[in-house]
Every structure is written in structure tokens, then in C-alpha cells.
Design an enzyme around this catalytic site. Structure first.
Site, PDB file in Angstrom:
ATOM      1  N   PHE A   1      17.063 -20.715 -10.224  1.00 34.92           N
ATOM      2  CA  PHE A   1      17.758 -21.996 -10.331  1.00 34.92           C
ATOM      3  C   PHE A   1      19.011 -21.889 -11.199  1.00 34.92           C
ATOM      4  CE2 PHE A   1      14.381 -22.634 -13.722  1.00 34.92           C
ATOM      5  CZ  PHE A   1      15.239 -22.580 -14.821  1.00 34.92           C
TER       6      PHE A   1
ATOM      7  N   LYS B   1     -18.538  22.752  -7.607  1.00 36.43           N
ATOM      8  CA  LYS B   1     -19.334  22.974  -8.821  1.00 36.43           C
ATOM      9  C   LYS B   1     -19.656  24.461  -8.979  1.00 36.43           C
ATOM     10  CE  LYS B   1     -23.695  21.868 -11.120  1.00 36.43           C
ATOM     11  NZ  LYS B   1     -24.887  20.982 -11.173  1.00 36.43           N
TER      12      LYS B   1
ATOM     13  N   GLY C   1     -20.148  20.321  15.460  1.00 35.02           N
ATOM     14  CA  GLY C   1     -19.508  19.417  16.404  1.00 35.02           C
ATOM     15  C   GLY C   1     -18.219  19.885  17.037  1.00 35.02           C
ATOM     16  N   GLY C   2     -17.186  19.019  16.889  1.00 31.77           N
ATOM     17  CA  GLY C   2     -15.898  19.280  17.510  1.00 31.77           C
ATOM     18  C   GLY C   2     -15.219  20.524  16.978  1.00 31.77           C
TER      19      GLY C   2
ATOM     20  N   THR D   1     -25.385  18.281   7.960  1.00 33.45           N
ATOM     21  CA  THR D   1     -25.228  19.297   6.906  1.00 33.45           C
ATOM     22  C   THR D   1     -26.048  18.966   5.668  1.00 33.45           C
ATOM     23  OG1 THR D   1     -23.255  18.186   6.042  1.00 33.45           O
ATOM     24  CG2 THR D   1     -22.911  19.917   7.683  1.00 33.45           C
TER      25      THR D   1
ATOM     26  N   ASP E   1     -17.439   9.090   4.796  1.00 27.49           N
ATOM     27  CA  ASP E   1     -18.048  10.410   4.942  1.00 27.49           C
ATOM     28  C   ASP E   1     -19.103  10.610   3.849  1.00 27.49           C
ATOM     29  OD1 ASP E   1     -18.551  13.116   5.488  1.00 27.49           O
ATOM     30  OD2 ASP E   1     -16.454  13.481   6.024  1.00 27.49           O
ATOM     31  N   ILE E   2     -20.239  11.133   4.227  1.00 20.96           N
ATOM     32  CA  ILE E   2     -21.323  11.399   3.278  1.00 20.96           C
ATOM     33  C   ILE E   2     -21.520  12.900   3.091  1.00 20.96           C
ATOM     34  CG2 ILE E   2     -23.763  11.049   2.743  1.00 20.96           C
ATOM     35  CD1 ILE E   2     -22.013   8.503   2.672  1.00 20.96           C
TER      36      ILE E   2
ATOM     37  N   ARG F   1      24.040 -16.323 -15.345  1.00 17.27           N
ATOM     38  CA  ARG F   1      24.191 -16.581 -13.906  1.00 17.27           C
ATOM     39  C   ARG F   1      25.642 -16.909 -13.548  1.00 17.27           C
ATOM     40  NH1 ARG F   1      20.722 -16.550 -10.212  1.00 17.27           N
ATOM     41  NH2 ARG F   1      19.163 -16.222 -11.829  1.00 17.27           N
TER      42      ARG F   1
ATOM     43  N   ASN G   1      20.506 -11.354 -12.983  1.00 22.21           N
ATOM     44  CA  ASN G   1      20.742 -12.576 -12.234  1.00 22.21           C
ATOM     45  C   ASN G   1      21.560 -12.255 -10.982  1.00 22.21           C
ATOM     46  OD1 ASN G   1      19.520 -14.632 -13.852  1.00 22.21           O
ATOM     47  ND2 ASN G   1      21.163 -14.396 -15.346  1.00 22.21           N
TER      48      ASN G   1
ATOM     49  N   HIS H   1      23.300   2.193  -6.717  1.00 20.29           N
ATOM     50  CA  HIS H   1      22.555   1.958  -7.960  1.00 20.29           C
ATOM     51  C   HIS H   1      21.546   0.824  -7.816  1.00 20.29           C
ATOM     52  CE1 HIS H   1      24.948   4.920  -9.919  1.00 20.29           C
ATOM     53  NE2 HIS H   1      26.063   4.221  -9.861  1.00 20.29           N
TER      54      HIS H   1
END
Length: 516
Positions: free
Chosen positions: A465, A140, A37-38, A69, A128-129, A440, A420, A279
């Protein structure tokens, strides 16, 4: 050491970076090149003789290129063992020519998936296959076949072929490992996509990151460290370093924290913004009518802590802001872009790390991951709230317009402060930040101590809270006028009553923002 010669290569890549130079180098070494192809068109136009795969197999590409392929002439050429007489005889009997080098990268499945306009059909078409099948076959049979999936390996493979006339066993094995890693990451991305958005957390979480760099050390000099990217085109991982010393482990954490808050600023105000992080905590955040104005306001919040910190701007940095940055020592600065004049100014601070990140993306992709000994904690990211003005006004007095704007700003910032967390702010700047305390009320006191200007009329944001009214009382005595907090304490009524006693406005969001 046996170097396997390369007489024939199959080159078929979606991403074309470096492939023409590789093919020219192979041709100069006498290697026959098969292609599709491309890629075949690109190589032919570049002066490289090419044999089309369809001519090699004697079978045309069909089904819109889905089958080209997947043919014994290709897979037999990749899988046939040269040292096995039966394989050699069968290949000869069926006219199968050996393929000694495979150069393949796969359809851009993840890029297509991440494109907002992509349809499901478009994404599925990018599964892709043939590519993975060839890669696995070549990998392999790496005793005989070299396989290339990363353009960064092209020059080293060419150099080895030129010097030794073939590829060493160690090179072929290393390339095979890369290929299987490549297909494993690809298959995981496809599996996660097909599982669909209805699955919050998959049964199996396979993480795939590519090493970007070895770091000088980790959080401390005795710790080894490296930085890995996830392949996305956003965030610190995608930023380009334009100058400065190499990035450290702690730099990257601070840059990420600063960028996250800077991106959120764009969502609440149409103004220039600046964040200074030290930090992991924002020690100064501000808006202004220019980058330099926002920087100076952010710096005024806590100039002592800002020294040696990391800066983030959600919009381009110009020369005026660069000149102000150059007045003191900072570890680095990140922004979508920098003007040429700004870069010329910052170049004088040769150790300053300068990162161009492109447009900051609102929100974060994927999961928030935290490693623990023996496991991994996984959650979705703590996203910003919706419109704050939809929250409940719990006190007798509602916020004024200026207070609403300040509350929206403070609530945006407090989500990025370690718990907190307490933030005091006016509508265009933070004036005091209390972070990471076990109590807090201590965070409320520390934020007052850090403030570099009077708090009269400022607002207060709390990431969770108030378990008692003491934190509110401390802030009220310092002069704050309005409060935003999640609510949900068993003492909410007591805290609301305390706010009413002091004439404060308080809104309850109903959503906590702990950051551990």
C-alpha cells in the site's frame, strides 16, 4: 590396505540405468549374481547368468512381490561378519551364503507422489520395505559388504574391482554413508506424505538435497559455494545446460528469478513473452507476436541494465530471437526448448549459458526457505493472485479494457520485483521499474527515471500500500492513468481521493506482495 573380494552380488533395482553394464562387468570378474523380478529378466535377456532370489532362498515371492528379499538367507548373507567365527559357523549351519555386494535403488515413491493422477493407494504401494532393509543391513556391515545406490558409482566400483580384486575400506565406508543418506531421505519423503496436507509445517524439518556441482565462488569471489538439487523434475535445478560457461551462484539466482516470472506470464496472456533479469530484478518484461518481438520490447524497457543480464522465454526460442540475443552480451538464456537453428546461432556466443528447462511449471513446490544465523525461516511460496478483475475498484472511474490488461500485466511483474517495488507498464511491456528502495516514493521516482518512453497512459503497480499520497502524486505527474495496489493503509481514503482528483482509476487487491 585390505580389499574385500566380491564373490556374490545381489542386484535389484527399480531404475535400470547402467545396471546391465554393471552386471556384465561383475559377471566377467566371476561374480555370482542374485536378482529379482524385472531386474533378473533384464539381466538374463542381456546375456548375464542370474540366480533368482526365490531359488536362492527356496521361498517364492508372495503378496504381489511385497515379500521376496525379507528372508534370513538374504539378510544373514548381508549381516554376517566374515571375521567372526560364530557368525561364520551359524551361516554354514543354516546354509547361508555371504553376499558381498548389494546393488539396490528404491521404488519411485516421490515420482509417484508428484504425479497429478496418482491415487493414495498407488503412492502408498510405492513405499519400499525390502529395499531399505537390505540397504541398511549392507551399510551396517560395510566392513565386509559394498553397497551401491547411485548409478554414478557403478563405473568407479567396477574399476576398483578390476584393478584390486576387491573394494577398499574407504570405498565401502563411503558407499555405506551414501546408502544411509539415501534411506533417510526416502523415509523423510514418506513421513511428510503420511503427515498429510493438513499439516502446514512439520514439527521437524529435515532437508534433503543432492550436490549438483561445486561453483567457482559464491556471491563474491572470496566466498565458496555449491549448488544442490532437491530431486524434482522442475525449475532451474532440472534444467539442462546446452552450452556456455559453468553456472555461477549469481547466475542461478537470476535464472530462478527470470524463470519464475516467465512462467507466470503464460498464465495471464496467450502470447510470446520475454523476461530480462539483472541482480534478481526484472529490468524488462514484454509480450510480442514472436519470441524476437517480445525480446526487443523487453530490452527497450532498460537496455543499459539488461547488458549482462539473464533472459527467460516461456516458449521455445527460434533462430530470429537467437540472432537478436547474439547482438549483445548476456550471461545466459533459459527457455523450455530451443530450435536447432537457434542453437546453431547461439553456439557462436560460446560463453553464453543456454539452459533448456522443459515446460515451465506454474507455481512452486515445497517451501520457501531463508537461512538466518541460528535458524531457518520457512514459508509457503508467494503465489499469484486470482482474477484481478474481481478486485475492488476504489475510485470513481473504473479502468478501461486496455488499462485492465495493462494492470494485470503490471501486477504480475511487480510480484517479482524486490520491495519496495513500483512497476510502470502498458499492456504489452514494462516501461519503468523501481526496486529495492527503503521509501516507496523513491521507487516511484526511480521507475520514472528508468523509463525509456513517455508514461502518458501507462499504469502503475505497487507491491504494497501507499503510506502517503506522495508516491501516487509523483506517478500521476508523469502521466499514468491507472493504479493497482493492495490497499490497507490508514491513509487509503487520502490516496483514493488523490486518484480521483487526477481522474485515475485505482483498484485495491487486498493482498500484499513484499519480496525481501
Amino acid at each position: 590396505m585390505a580389499f574385500s573380494p566380491v564373490h556374490r552380488a545381489l542386484v535389484s533395482t527399480f531404475e535400470k540405468d547402467g545396471v546391465l553394464d554393471l552386471a556384465r562387468g561383475l559377471h566377467a570378474l566371476g561374480v555370482e549374481i542374485l536378482s529379482t523380478g524385472g531386474t533378473a529378466k533384464l539381466l538374463a535377456e542381456g546375456g548375464v547368468p542370474v540366480v533368482k532370489v526365490s531359488d536362492h532362498t527356496g521361498f517364492p515371492e508372495i503378496l504381489d512381490g511385497r515379500v521376496k528379499t525379507l528372508h534370513p538367507a538374504i539378510h544373514g548373507g548381508l549381516l554376517g561378519r566374515r571375521a567372526n567365527p560364530e557368525h561364520v559357523a551359524q551361516m554354514a549351519a543354516h546354509g547361508i551364503a555371504p553376499i558381498d555386494l548389494l546393488v539396490v535403488n528404491l521404488y519411485p515413491f516421490e515420482k509417484t507422489r508428484d504425479r497429478e493422477s496418482a491415487t493414495d493407494d498407488e503412492v502408498v504401494e510405492m513405499i519400499d520395505i525390502g529395499g531399505p532393509a537390505m540397504l541398511r543391513a549392507a551399510a551396517k556391515n560395510h566392513d565386509d559388504v559394498g553397497v551401491l545406490v547411485e548409478p554414478s558409482d557403478y563405473p568407479t566400483v567396477l574399476a576398483e574391482l578390476r584393478e584390486h580384486g576387491g573394494l577398499s575400506p574407504a570405498t565401502r565406508r563411503r558407499l555405506a554413508a551414501r546408502a544411509f543418506d539415501h534411506t533417510a531421505r526416502y523415509d523423510r519423503a514418506v513421513a511428510d506424505y503420511l503427515a498429510g496436507p493438513g499439516v502446514d509445517f512439520p514439527e521437524r524439518l529435515d532437508l534433503s538435497f543432492v550436490k549438483q556441482a561445486d561453483l567457482v565462488y559464491g556471491e563474491n569471489p572470496h566466498q565458496k559455494a555449491a549448488f544442490y538439487r532437491d530431486g524434482s523434475a522442475v525449475g532451474v535445478g532440472a534444467a539442462r545446460q546446452l552450452q556456455g560457461k559453468p553456472l555461477s551462484f549469481n547466475n542461478l539466482l537470476d535464472f530462478d528469478a527470470a524463470l519464475g516470472l516467465a512462467a507466470d506470464l503464460e498464465g495471464i496472456r496467450d502470447a510470446f513473452g520475454c523476461v530480462i533479469v539483472k541482480h534478481g530484478n526484472p529490468c524488462g518484461t514484454a509480450f510480442g507476436d514472436s519470441p524476437v518481438a517480445s525480446f526487443r520490447r523487453a530490452l527497450a524497457c532498460d537496455p543499459t541494465s539488461a547488458f549482462g543480464g539473464v533472459l527467460a522465454f516461456p516458449r521455445a526460442v527460434d533462430a530470429d530471437a537467437a540472432a537478436a540475443i547474439a547482438e549483445a552480451f548476456y550471461e545466459g538464456v533459459i527457455a523450455p526448448s530451443f530450435t536447432d537453428d537457434a542453437l546453431a546461432v547461439l553456439a557462436k556466443k560460446k560463453n553464453l549459458r543456454v539452459l533448456a528447462a522443459g515446460p515451465f511449471a506454474a507455481g512452486r513446490r515445497g517451501f520457501d526457505l531463508r537461512r538466518v544465523d541460528g535458524g531457518l525461516l520457512v514459508q509457503d511460496w508467494d503465489a499469484a493472485d486470482g482474477t484481478l478483475r474481481d478486485a475492488k475498484v476504489a475510485t470513481k472511474r473504473a479502468p478501461t479494457e486496455a488499462e485492465w490488461r495493462a494492470l494485470e500485466f503490471a501486477w504480475c511483474v511487480v510480484r517479482h520485483v524486490k520491495s519496495n517495488a513500483i512497476v510502470y507498464a502498458f499492456e504489452d511491456r514494462t516501461v519503468g521499474v523501481g526496486a529495492g528502495q527503503m521509501s516507496r516514493v523513491d521507487s516511484a521516482r526511480i521507475a520514472i527515471q528508468k523509463a525509456n518512453e513517455p508514461l502518458k497512459g501507462a499504469v502503475m503497480a505497487s507491491d504494497a500500500f501507499f503510506p502517503f499520497r506522495d508516491g501516487l502524486d509523483v506517478a500521476a505527474q508523469a502521466g499514468i492513468a491507472a493504479v493497482v495496489q493492495p490497499g490497507g493503509s490508514i491513509r487509503d481514503d487520502e490516496v483514493i481521493a488523490a486518484a480521483d482528483e487526477r481522474g485515475l482509476a485505482m483498484i485495491l487487491v487486498g493482498r500484499r506482495h513484499f519480496r525481501h
